[in-house]
Design a protein around this motif. Structure first.
Motif, PDB file in Angstrom:
ATOM      1  N   PRO A  21       0.831  -1.221   0.000  1.00 51.72           N
ATOM      2  CA  PRO A  21       0.000   0.000   0.000  1.00 51.72           C
ATOM      3  C   PRO A  21       0.856   1.257   0.000  1.00 51.72           C
ATOM      4  N   PRO A  22       0.323   2.390  -0.467  1.00 52.40           N
ATOM      5  CA  PRO A  22       1.110   3.638  -0.463  1.00 52.40           C
ATOM      6  C   PRO A  22       1.300   4.144   0.963  1.00 52.40           C
ATOM      7  N   ARG A  23       2.391   4.844   1.177  1.00 46.19           N
ATOM      8  CA  ARG A  23       2.623   5.445   2.497  1.00 46.19           C
ATOM      9  C   ARG A  23       1.808   6.745   2.630  1.00 46.19           C
ATOM     10  N   TRP A  24       1.682   7.474   1.502  1.00 48.16           N
ATOM     11  CA  TRP A  24       0.931   8.738   1.529  1.00 48.16           C
ATOM     12  C   TRP A  24      -0.040   8.808   0.358  1.00 48.16           C
ATOM     13  N   VAL A  25      -1.149   9.509   0.596  1.00 49.11           N
ATOM     14  CA  VAL A  25      -2.024   9.896  -0.521  1.00 49.11           C
ATOM     15  C   VAL A  25      -2.238  11.404  -0.372  1.00 49.11           C
ATOM     16  N   ALA A  26      -1.828  12.151  -1.398  1.00 52.53           N
ATOM     17  CA  ALA A  26      -1.955  13.617  -1.345  1.00 52.53           C
ATOM     18  C   ALA A  26      -2.964  14.073  -2.388  1.00 52.53           C
ATOM     19  N   ALA A  27      -3.660  15.179  -2.105  1.00 54.40           N
ATOM     20  CA  ALA A  27      -4.590  15.760  -3.083  1.00 54.40           C
ATOM     21  C   ALA A  27      -4.302  17.245  -3.219  1.00 54.40           C
ATOM     22  N   ALA A  28      -4.375  17.762  -4.456  1.00 56.45           N
ATOM     23  CA  ALA A  28      -4.235  19.206  -4.682  1.00 56.45           C
ATOM     24  C   ALA A  28      -5.298  19.640  -5.688  1.00 56.45           C
ATOM     25  N   PRO A  29      -6.057  20.686  -5.355  1.00 60.92           N
ATOM     26  CA  PRO A  29      -7.163  21.100  -6.219  1.00 60.92           C
ATOM     27  C   PRO A  29      -6.722  21.921  -7.428  1.00 60.92           C
ATOM     28  N   GLY A  30      -7.587  21.950  -8.449  1.00 59.13           N
ATOM     29  CA  GLY A  30      -7.462  22.932  -9.517  1.00 59.13           C
ATOM     30  C   GLY A  30      -8.087  24.230  -9.026  1.00 59.13           C
ATOM     31  N   ARG A  31      -8.178  25.206  -9.912  1.00 60.29           N
ATOM     32  CA  ARG A  31      -8.804  26.470  -9.520  1.00 60.29           C
ATOM     33  C   ARG A  31      -9.644  27.015 -10.659  1.00 60.29           C
ATOM     34  N   VAL A  32     -10.622  27.845 -10.266  1.00 61.71           N
ATOM     35  CA  VAL A  32     -11.284  28.631 -11.294  1.00 61.71           C
ATOM     36  C   VAL A  32     -11.083  30.081 -10.870  1.00 61.71           C
ATOM     37  N   ASN A  33     -10.720  30.924 -11.823  1.00 64.38           N
ATOM     38  CA  ASN A  33     -10.509  32.323 -11.479  1.00 64.38           C
ATOM     39  C   ASN A  33     -11.800  33.082 -11.737  1.00 64.38           C
ATOM     40  N   LEU A  34     -12.383  33.666 -10.684  1.00 62.74           N
ATOM     41  CA  LEU A  34     -13.660  34.379 -10.842  1.00 62.74           C
ATOM     42  C   LEU A  34     -13.446  35.677 -11.612  1.00 62.74           C
ATOM     43  N   ILE A  35     -12.348  36.362 -11.321  1.00 57.33           N
ATOM     44  CA  ILE A  35     -12.009  37.603 -12.044  1.00 57.33           C
ATOM     45  C   ILE A  35     -10.568  37.992 -11.677  1.00 57.33           C
ATOM     46  N   GLY A  36      -9.940  38.792 -12.555  1.00 58.36           N
ATOM     47  CA  GLY A  36      -8.541  39.179 -12.339  1.00 58.36           C
ATOM     48  C   GLY A  36      -7.681  38.318 -13.252  1.00 58.36           C
ATOM     49  N   GLU A  37      -7.836  38.509 -14.565  1.00 58.68           N
ATOM     50  CA  GLU A  37      -7.141  37.630 -15.519  1.00 58.68           C
ATOM     51  C   GLU A  37      -5.956  38.338 -16.145  1.00 58.68           C
ATOM     52  N   HIS A  38      -4.846  37.627 -16.219  1.00 59.44           N
ATOM     53  CA  HIS A  38      -3.595  38.158 -16.765  1.00 59.44           C
ATOM     54  C   HIS A  38      -3.130  39.387 -15.972  1.00 59.44           C
ATOM     55  N   THR A  39      -3.445  39.376 -14.693  1.00 58.57           N
ATOM     56  CA  THR A  39      -2.990  40.454 -13.810  1.00 58.57           C
ATOM     57  C   THR A  39      -1.892  39.971 -12.860  1.00 58.57           C
ATOM     58  N   ASP A  40      -1.802  38.637 -12.645  1.00 57.39           N
ATOM     59  CA  ASP A  40      -0.862  38.164 -11.603  1.00 57.39           C
ATOM     60  C   ASP A  40       0.590  38.495 -11.944  1.00 57.39           C
ATOM     61  N   TYR A  41       0.972  38.310 -13.229  1.00 54.59           N
ATOM     62  CA  TYR A  41       2.370  38.597 -13.584  1.00 54.59           C
ATOM     63  C   TYR A  41       2.612  40.087 -13.802  1.00 54.59           C
ATOM     64  N   ASN A  42       1.567  40.904 -13.546  1.00 53.62           N
ATOM     65  CA  ASN A  42       1.733  42.354 -13.532  1.00 53.62           C
ATOM     66  C   ASN A  42       1.673  42.885 -12.099  1.00 53.62           C
ATOM     67  N   SER A  43       1.942  41.980 -11.130  1.00 52.80           N
ATOM     68  CA  SER A  43       1.920  42.311  -9.695  1.00 52.80           C
ATOM     69  C   SER A  43       0.553  42.783  -9.217  1.00 52.80           C
ATOM     70  N   GLY A  44      -0.511  42.381  -9.913  1.00 53.85           N
ATOM     71  CA  GLY A  44      -1.849  42.885  -9.610  1.00 53.85           C
ATOM     72  C   GLY A  44      -2.670  41.981  -8.720  1.00 53.85           C
ATOM     73  N   PHE A  45      -4.014  42.107  -8.847  1.00 51.15           N
ATOM     74  CA  PHE A  45      -4.953  41.368  -8.004  1.00 51.15           C
ATOM     75  C   PHE A  45      -5.640  40.259  -8.803  1.00 51.15           C
ATOM     76  N   VAL A  46      -5.882  39.131  -8.147  1.00 53.64           N
ATOM     77  CA  VAL A  46      -6.663  38.041  -8.747  1.00 53.64           C
ATOM     78  C   VAL A  46      -7.673  37.564  -7.708  1.00 53.64           C
ATOM     79  N   LEU A  47      -8.768  36.964  -8.194  1.00 58.62           N
ATOM     80  CA  LEU A  47      -9.810  36.491  -7.270  1.00 58.62           C
ATOM     81  C   LEU A  47     -10.263  35.073  -7.650  1.00 58.62           C
ATOM     82  N   PRO A  48      -9.378  34.103  -7.448  1.00 57.12           N
ATOM     83  CA  PRO A  48      -9.729  32.726  -7.780  1.00 57.12           C
ATOM     84  C   PRO A  48     -10.326  31.984  -6.578  1.00 57.12           C
TER      85      PRO A  48
END
Ligand code: GLA
Length: 387
Positions: A21-48
């Motif tokens: 059996p595995p020693r660990w089982v990990a889960a990581a979610p995806g995301r949906v961005n509600l608004i704030g698109e192509h702003t993250d790499y401009n040091s801006g705001f995002v709302l995912p």
């Protein structure tokens, strides 16, 4: 399929592949961005928000410094050794894990080998951060293996670097951050300059987040992403600011005569999108849904006209949403993620969900000749060890 069931199925498959059996089982979610698109790499705001759809890894360490990764989704197995520096390789999806392990290897010379089985309920390349979910799930396993949890920002930066160096995509920090920091019942307002996060309560039961996968991914998506990033950097230089986050509409207007039209439009999208994101973060806890919906439509129009990252299929979904309108229970809709295909996100009245699903289903097929996948998600928790 529920997370528990997916975890159990992945663990069973691990036992079949590796004989224990595995020693660990990990889960990581995806995301949906509600608004704030192509702003993250401009040091801006995002709302995912993190979503219920996620990537699961069942894993154990080994002493022979070999890595074996089996993907349930593609049926492929990747093998490489940790005895030398990790390189890019095949299959393509393994690069996200290779990049993350390379990050840990830089810090810990004696990183043990890894056996893993990977499954995911996220559409691959569908604009819901499936790659970030894989990176973050792999990093969560590596933290357990070394018994050294990283600080959230550190972990997000390690995963982002994996994507830059091993997948060749110069992404911002939104996806990795959201997959790590996600909170049940909350969207996350991220300030990508200070890297601080403000949870935004989203518990109104009368409103549901509905995600529409257009099932298209246009070629050039990656190269166009890099091109937009470069255009923003040149716009910032021309406006005399370190990042477009610092620029104002007034500054842009004052410089408009001297800027090339393309640069002007790119900058206008980023500046107005940052303002829309802050307004939406205020309107959500007040349940001012008509306002949030309006901001989402404006965001889409700006991404389509000024930023030019939409595509006919995404525009078709937004048009259908506008046809359904508030009277039909549709509050707002926009493309989400990098664009050039992938998903649209909409806010709908909960009672209207079944009817709206059917309407979008039919109308999208009529307009595009393709089948959409439509699903809902509540805001979900970030990455964790399940076992
Ligand atoms: C991709 C990137 C993010 C962000 C979005 C666009 O998802 O990974 O960093 O730039 O595109 O908002």
């Amino acid at each position: 399929m529920s997370l528990d069931l997916m975890a159990e199925r992945t663990a069973t498959l691990f036992a079949r592949c590796f004989g224990h059996p595995p020693r660990w089982v990990a889960a990581a979610p995806g995301r949906v961005n509600l608004i704030g698109e192509h702003t993250d790499y401009n040091s801006g705001f995002v709302l995912p928000m993190a979503i219920e759809q996620c990537t699961v890894i069942a894993a154990d360490a080994n002493d022979n410094r070999d890595v074996t990764l089996h993907s349930v989704t593609t049926g492929e197995t990747a093998r490489f050794s940790l005895r030398q520096a990790i390189q890019r390789g095949e299959p393509a999806w393994s690069n996200y894990v290779r990049g993350v392990l390379a990050g840990f290897q830089r810090r810990h010379k004696n990183l043990p080998g890894l056996d893993a089985v990977i499954d995911s309920s996220l559409p691959y390349g569908g604009g819901l951060a499936s790659s970030a979910a894989l990176e973050v799930a792999a990093a969560t396993v590596a933290e357990s293996m070394l018994d050294r949890p990283l600080k959230s920002l550190d972990k997000a930066l390690l995963c982002q670097r994996a994507e830059h160096e091993f997948a060749g995509v110069p992404c911002g920090i939104m996806d990795q951050f959201t997959s790590i920091l996600g909170q049940k019942d909350r969207a996350l307002l991220l300030d990508c300059r200070s890297t601080t996060m403000t949870p935004i309560l989203m518990t109104d039961p009368t409103v549901t987040v509905l995600i529409v996968n257009t099932n298209v991914r246009h070629k050039l998506a990656e190269s166009k992403y890099a091109e937009r990033r470069a255009e923003c950097e040149s716009a910032a230089t021309r406006l005399g600011v370190s990042a477009l986050r610092e620029a104002t509409v007034e500054q842009l207007e004052a410089a408009s005569a001297t800027l090339e039209p393309v640069v002007l439009r790119r900058a206008r999208h980023v500046i107005t999108e940052n303002a829309r994101t802050l307004q939406a973060a205020q309107a959500i806890p007040e349940s001012d849904w008509p306002k949030v919906g309006r901001l989402m439509y404006e965001s889409h129009a700006s991404l389509r006209k000024d930023y030019e990252v939409s595509c006919p299929e995404l525009d078709a979904v937004v048009e259908i949403a506008q046809e359904i309108g508030e009277a039909g229970g549709m509050l707002g809709c926009r493309m989400t993620g990098a664009g050039f295909g992938g998903c649209a996100v909409s806010l709908v009245r909960t009672e209207a969900v079944p009817l709206i699903r059917r309407k979008i289903d039919h109308a999208y097929e009529r307009k595009s000749g393709r089948q959409a996948n439509i699903f809902v998600s509540r805001p979900a928790d970030g990455a964790r060890i399940l076992k």
